[in-house]
Design a protein around this motif. Structure first.
Motif, mmCIF file in Angstrom:
data_model
loop_
_atom_site.group_PDB
_atom_site.id
_atom_site.type_symbol
_atom_site.label_atom_id
_atom_site.label_comp_id
_atom_site.label_asym_id
_atom_site.label_seq_id
_atom_site.Cartn_x
_atom_site.Cartn_y
_atom_site.Cartn_z
ATOM 1 N N ILE A 1 -0.117 10.150 6.913
ATOM 2 C CA ILE A 1 0.605 11.133 7.728
ATOM 3 C C ILE A 1 -0.378 12.281 7.945
ATOM 4 O O ILE A 1 -0.668 13.041 7.021
ATOM 5 N N LEU A 2 -0.922 12.403 9.142
ATOM 6 C CA LEU A 2 -2.020 13.335 9.397
ATOM 7 C C LEU A 2 -1.507 14.586 10.118
ATOM 8 O O LEU A 2 -0.764 14.488 11.101
ATOM 9 N N THR B 1 6.444 0.556 9.027
ATOM 10 C CA THR B 1 6.738 -0.714 8.353
ATOM 11 C C THR B 1 5.682 -1.748 8.687
ATOM 12 O O THR B 1 5.165 -2.453 7.800
ATOM 13 N N MET B 2 5.328 -1.851 9.961
ATOM 14 C CA MET B 2 4.293 -2.810 10.370
ATOM 15 C C MET B 2 2.960 -2.465 9.716
ATOM 16 O O MET B 2 2.244 -3.357 9.247
ATOM 17 N N ASP B 3 2.619 -1.182 9.662
ATOM 18 C CA ASP B 3 1.363 -0.779 9.019
ATOM 19 C C ASP B 3 1.350 -1.168 7.549
ATOM 20 O O ASP B 3 0.342 -1.663 7.031
ATOM 21 N N ALA B 4 2.470 -0.923 6.861
ATOM 22 C CA ALA B 4 2.539 -1.222 5.426
ATOM 23 C C ALA B 4 2.378 -2.717 5.173
ATOM 24 O O ALA B 4 1.618 -3.136 4.299
ATOM 25 N N VAL C 1 0.842 -1.195 0.000
ATOM 26 C CA VAL C 1 0.000 0.000 0.000
ATOM 27 C C VAL C 1 0.882 1.251 0.000
ATOM 28 O O VAL C 1 2.054 1.210 0.384
ATOM 29 N N ASN C 2 0.306 2.359 -0.441
ATOM 30 C CA ASN C 2 1.030 3.631 -0.506
ATOM 31 C C ASN C 2 1.050 4.273 0.883
ATOM 32 O O ASN C 2 0.018 4.699 1.397
ATOM 33 N N MET C 3 2.240 4.352 1.476
ATOM 34 C CA MET C 3 2.385 4.924 2.809
ATOM 35 C C MET C 3 2.674 6.424 2.770
ATOM 36 O O MET C 3 2.717 7.069 3.814
#
Length: 497
Positions: free
Chosen positions: A236-237, A395-398, A21-23
């Motif tokens: 990134i909010l 990294t874990m999220d991706a 996915v696009n991080m």
């Protein structure tokens, strides 16, 4: 049924490709009261010289109005006299019947047509057509028939309120926000780093501090619609100018948890290290606290002013993603676009007591000067020894999101059998090997859980898979041990003999 011949079957047991996915998508909330508005589709017919000019316009702003059409035809006189001027609207077509005299000659004027269109039921259709005479005309000229003609020029509002909109790294698109409010200046800070993908939610500019805070929080809640409306999930909010407020900060943290994102919170102007460190204790493992503010020269006014750091930090994060990878830390990397700092923290390499190091130990990131201005800090607001690193969290999220998406699309609701088990485990292990080879991970593996995959759970349609991942932590502390070895001195001395 038996078949005398060859039967053809297809199987789907092969492993599935997993796309990461696009991080690198920023989500931002702010104000832009002078942002470009949408344009109404319109059509002008007739001639000002003949005084029969009419402007037809869609009743709603936006590109949908371009699908509307107008036509005018002559009415037919009958034994009772000439035809009346009337209008009908159906299936996006406005049909005008032009009035005639007893002989069948058109007598309808532009004014008559405007009146006929104005007599239509306004609730007949949500998207309809209005008619008006241009300024300075009386509409006394006789109309002429014309065929189906489309309205044109309708444009959607680029940044409607409380609606996720996309800026794809374009300064010209950012200028459509207008220079008033906060969003243009924030985009300037972001684009000084890299041409980032930014999901923008514009909220109204409200004089009341409380109502403005409420509007910002409502806008933050809309960021989670980025995936469903734009196919981009913000990772990134930020809400510069307002993230110093803990009500806004908590809203950003909550949305970051839902989006599997991180959020950067700014510190108030001239905040002390103690205040910033104390504030960090209120937040969790998806929040990075930033201090200090940066001095930026505006491309609009030419003035240098103190600005929140979060927009520049978000653009910096995306640039590191692009140049090195999302698994790299953004710390100890140069940040662009500003000429100074509102506050300068003491920094000395190897000094545990300098303010910059104390802030880092308190999970606060800062900016230091090492040849150039560099982001200094890896940590999110948690004491977990590994998840506190932003690069590990992302990294874990991706990896988790990429696997989850593939499993949802390819395996949910498939029959549970040997082919299913072999394929899903093979797909995930293949992806983990790819990510390891690409340098994203130190390694990883997937296997079926032998304890939870019981006869009862499988019969109930529940499958349990274990995934172990080795993310790369940043080398935050490197210890070099020195000793004196005088044998080198003796050897050097003996060479002179």
């Amino acid at each position: 049924m038996d078949l005398h011949g060859v039967r053809t079957k297809e199987t789907d047991n092969a492993t599935k490709q997993i796309a990461t996915v696009n991080m690198s998508v920023i989500g931002i909330v702010g104000t832009a009261p002078l942002a470009e508005r949408g344009v109404v589709a319109s059509l002008t017919t007739g001639s000002s010289l003949l005084n029969n000019q009419i402007t037809f316009s869609a009743t709603q702003v936006g590109a949908d109005g371009n699908q509307l059409k107008v036509m005018a035809m002559s009415g037919e006189a009958d034994s009772s006299g000439g035809a009346e001027t009337v209008a009908f609207f159906e299936d996006d077509l406005l049909t005008i019947i032009l009035g005639t005299d007893e002989s069948g000659a058109i007598s309808a004027t532009a004014e008559d047509v405007v009146d006929a269109v104005g007599a239509l039921d306004p609730e007949l259709s949500e998207l309809s057509i209005t008619a008006a005479l241009p300024d300075g005309t009386t509409g006394q000229g006789v109309m002429l028939p014309f065929g189906k003609t489309s309205l044109t020029g309708g444009q959607n509002e680029p940044f409607p309120l409380y609606t996720p909109s996309l800026i794809s790294g374009s300064r010209s698109a950012a200028k459509k926000l207008g220079y008033a409010g906060t969003l243009y200046a924030d985009m300037y800070d972001i684009l000084n780093q890299i041409g980032a993908l930014v999901v923008v939610v514009r909220v109204p500019d409200i004089p009341s501090e409380d109502l403005q805070r409420a509007a910002i929080i409502q806008g933050i809640e809309k960021l989670k619609l980025g995936q469903s409306t734009l196919n981009y999930n913000p990772r990134i909010l930020i809400a510069p100018e307002w993230s110093t407020d803990d009500g806004v900060g908590k809203a950003l943290e909550s949305t970051a948890n839902l989006c599997r994102a991180v959020t950067y919170l700014d510190s108030p102007s001239m905040a002390t290290p103690e205040d910033v460190a104390r504030r960090g204790q209120m937040y969790g493992a998806r929040v990075e606290i930033l201090r200090p503010r940066i001095m930026v020269t505006s491309d609009v006014t030419g003035k240098t002013t103190s600005r929140p750091y979060s927009a520049a930090a978000a653009g910096h994060r995306v640039r590191i993603d692009h140049d090195y990878g999302y698994w790299w830390s953004k710390s100890n990397q140069e940040v662009y676009g500003f000429s100074g700092l509102e506050q300068t923290d003491s920094f000395l390499i190897g000094d545990e007591t300098c303010v910059a190091n104390q802030l880092n130990q308190a999970n606060v990131s800062t900016i230091v000067m090492i040849d150039s201005y560099k982001h200094w800090g890896n940590r999110l607001c948690t004491d977990d020894p590994q998840y506190r690193f932003e690069s590990v969290r992302r990294t874990m999220d991706a990896i988790e999101d990429s696997i989850q998406l593939m499993v949802t699309k390819s395996y949910v609701d498939r029959p549970i059998d040997k082919a299913f088990a072999t394929s899903i485990v093979g797909s995930i292990n293949s992806y983990l090997r790819q990510q390891t080879k690409a340098g994203v991970l130190n390694g990883g593996r997937c296997w079926l859980d032998p304890d939870l995959n019981t006869a009862e759970s499988l019969a109930a349609g529940k499958v349990y898979i274990n995934v172990a991942i080795g993310p790369k932590s940043p080398a935050e502390e490197i210890t070099a041990t020195y000793s004196i070895d005088n044998t080198y001195t003796v050897q050097e001395f003996n060479l002179a003999a």
